[in-house]
Design a protein around this motif. Structure first.
Motif, mmCIF file in Angstrom:
data_model
loop_
_atom_site.group_PDB
_atom_site.id
_atom_site.type_symbol
_atom_site.label_atom_id
_atom_site.label_comp_id
_atom_site.label_asym_id
_atom_site.label_seq_id
_atom_site.Cartn_x
_atom_site.Cartn_y
_atom_site.Cartn_z
ATOM 1 N N VAL A 82 28.830 84.293 -7.341
ATOM 2 C CA VAL A 82 27.643 85.082 -7.649
ATOM 3 C C VAL A 82 27.153 84.590 -9.127
ATOM 4 N N GLU A 83 25.976 84.446 -9.091
ATOM 5 C CA GLU A 83 24.922 84.254 -10.390
ATOM 6 C C GLU A 83 24.034 85.625 -10.787
ATOM 7 N N VAL A 84 24.100 85.780 -11.706
ATOM 8 C CA VAL A 84 23.005 87.093 -12.132
ATOM 9 C C VAL A 84 22.268 86.611 -13.052
ATOM 10 N N THR A 85 20.878 86.892 -12.940
ATOM 11 C CA THR A 85 19.751 86.612 -14.163
ATOM 12 C C THR A 85 19.007 87.677 -14.318
ATOM 13 N N ALA A 86 18.821 88.012 -15.478
ATOM 14 C CA ALA A 86 17.998 89.071 -15.953
ATOM 15 C C ALA A 86 16.996 88.309 -17.262
ATOM 16 N N SER A 87 15.723 88.430 -16.804
ATOM 17 C CA SER A 87 14.704 87.882 -17.682
ATOM 18 C C SER A 87 13.653 88.611 -18.067
ATOM 19 N N PHE A 88 12.925 88.500 -19.528
ATOM 20 C CA PHE A 88 11.906 89.293 -19.861
ATOM 21 C C PHE A 88 10.828 88.435 -19.950
ATOM 22 N N LEU A 89 10.047 88.917 -19.026
ATOM 23 C CA LEU A 89 8.247 88.436 -19.429
ATOM 24 C C LEU A 89 7.540 89.364 -19.914
ATOM 25 N N GLN A 90 7.095 90.001 -18.860
ATOM 26 C CA GLN A 90 6.098 91.288 -19.569
ATOM 27 C C GLN A 90 6.984 92.475 -18.819
ATOM 28 N N ALA A 91 7.891 92.456 -18.015
ATOM 29 C CA ALA A 91 8.880 93.224 -17.688
ATOM 30 C C ALA A 91 10.263 92.990 -17.441
ATOM 31 N N VAL A 92 11.220 93.456 -16.796
ATOM 32 C CA VAL A 92 12.581 93.041 -16.748
ATOM 33 C C VAL A 92 12.591 92.429 -15.539
ATOM 34 N N SER A 93 12.985 91.430 -15.283
ATOM 35 C CA SER A 93 12.933 90.954 -13.757
ATOM 36 C C SER A 93 14.521 90.369 -13.574
ATOM 37 N N TRP A 94 15.045 90.955 -12.568
ATOM 38 C CA TRP A 94 16.341 90.697 -12.039
ATOM 39 C C TRP A 94 16.418 89.748 -10.757
ATOM 40 N N ARG A 95 17.660 88.771 -10.778
ATOM 41 C CA ARG A 95 17.657 87.806 -9.698
ATOM 42 C C ARG A 95 19.284 87.871 -9.388
ATOM 43 N N ILE A 96 19.732 87.389 -8.184
ATOM 44 C CA ILE A 96 21.339 87.248 -7.958
ATOM 45 C C ILE A 96 21.111 86.386 -6.808
ATOM 46 N N SER A 97 22.166 85.276 -6.942
ATOM 47 C CA SER A 97 22.340 84.291 -5.838
ATOM 48 C C SER A 97 23.785 84.313 -5.765
ATOM 49 N N VAL A 98 24.205 84.412 -4.203
ATOM 50 C CA VAL A 98 25.599 84.205 -3.847
ATOM 51 C C VAL A 98 25.760 82.911 -2.966
ATOM 52 N N ASP A 99 26.628 82.337 -3.572
ATOM 53 C CA ASP A 99 27.194 80.999 -2.892
ATOM 54 C C ASP A 99 28.313 81.107 -2.220
ATOM 55 N N ASN A 100 28.150 81.124 -0.745
ATOM 56 C CA ASN A 100 29.015 81.778 0.056
ATOM 57 C C ASN A 100 29.746 80.553 0.938
ATOM 58 N N PRO A 101 30.789 79.601 0.605
ATOM 59 C CA PRO A 101 31.250 78.735 1.443
ATOM 60 C C PRO A 101 31.952 78.831 2.388
ATOM 61 N N THR A 102 32.240 80.231 2.774
ATOM 62 C CA THR A 102 33.303 80.650 3.898
ATOM 63 C C THR A 102 32.487 80.751 5.158
ATOM 64 N N ASP A 103 33.156 81.203 6.243
ATOM 65 C CA ASP A 103 32.678 81.587 7.262
ATOM 66 C C ASP A 103 32.375 83.065 7.667
ATOM 67 N N LEU A 104 32.561 83.767 6.378
ATOM 68 C CA LEU A 104 32.198 85.249 6.343
ATOM 69 C C LEU A 104 30.491 85.307 6.299
ATOM 70 N N CYS A 105 29.929 86.373 6.769
ATOM 71 C CA CYS A 105 28.635 86.609 6.858
ATOM 72 C C CYS A 105 28.333 87.483 5.507
ATOM 73 N N VAL A 106 27.342 87.246 5.043
ATOM 74 C CA VAL A 106 26.891 88.312 3.812
ATOM 75 C C VAL A 106 25.892 89.294 4.624
ATOM 76 N N GLU A 107 26.616 90.609 4.795
ATOM 77 C CA GLU A 107 25.677 91.638 5.266
ATOM 78 C C GLU A 107 24.709 92.036 4.437
ATOM 79 N N PHE A 108 25.102 92.368 3.197
ATOM 80 C CA PHE A 108 23.908 92.818 2.166
ATOM 81 C C PHE A 108 24.586 92.480 0.995
ATOM 82 N N VAL A 109 23.605 92.897 -0.351
ATOM 83 C CA VAL A 109 23.859 92.613 -1.675
ATOM 84 C C VAL A 109 23.189 93.745 -2.396
#
Length: 144
Positions: A82-109
């Motif tokens: 999981v990679e989490v990013t917080a950036s400041f431009l004119q406001a705070v911007s949040w981003r998350i990415s999930v690398d899932n190489p398994t056969d499990l399904c990501v239901e929600f984050v």
């Protein structure tokens, strides 16, 4: 991480946001949640929850005045990253990415998970929360 009127402090031992202030006003409450939660399901529908605290490896990938990126990996028995990013431009911007190489399904984050003190308008305060769930809603009273 600080820029202009925004400041965020991440507690890398507890994998949570320790402080988030805007215009000098602290917004974070006393009881904090892990930074994120990922719900996975196997083919039988069994629920498997992981969160920032269950990562055994936490690495800061980038940390500047404008941008912070943190990688979480080696969750117990779940080889996701999981990679989490917080950036400041004119406001705070949040981003998350999930690398899932398994056969499990990501239901929600759930991300970012923050607990704020109750200073909402319905309790006599002056704050509102924009919650991005289901196309967005403004929360100004937790009693409703």
């Amino acid at each position: 991480m600080k820029k202009g009127n925004y400041e965020i402090c991440f507690d890398d031992k507890k994998q949570m946001i320790q402080s988030f202030s805007v215009f000098g006003r602290e917004l974070i409450g006393q009881q904090q949640s892990p930074l994120f939660r990922v719900r996975l399901r196997n083919q039988d529908g069994q629920i498997i929850d992981v969160d920032a605290r269950s990562a055994t490896v936490v690495e800061t990938v980038a940390d500047t005045d404008d941008y912070c990126q943190i990688r979480f990996s080696e969750f117990v028995d779940i080889p996701i990253k999981v990679e989490v990013t917080a950036s400041f431009l004119q406001a705070v911007s949040w981003r998350i990415s999930v690398d899932n190489p398994t056969d499990l399904c990501v239901e929600f984050v759930d991300f970012p998970l923050l607990t704020v003190d109750n200073c909402l308008k319905g309790s006599g305060g002056d704050a509102e929360i924009f919650w991005g769930f289901n196309e967005g809603v403004t929360v100004d009273d937790i009693s409703r």
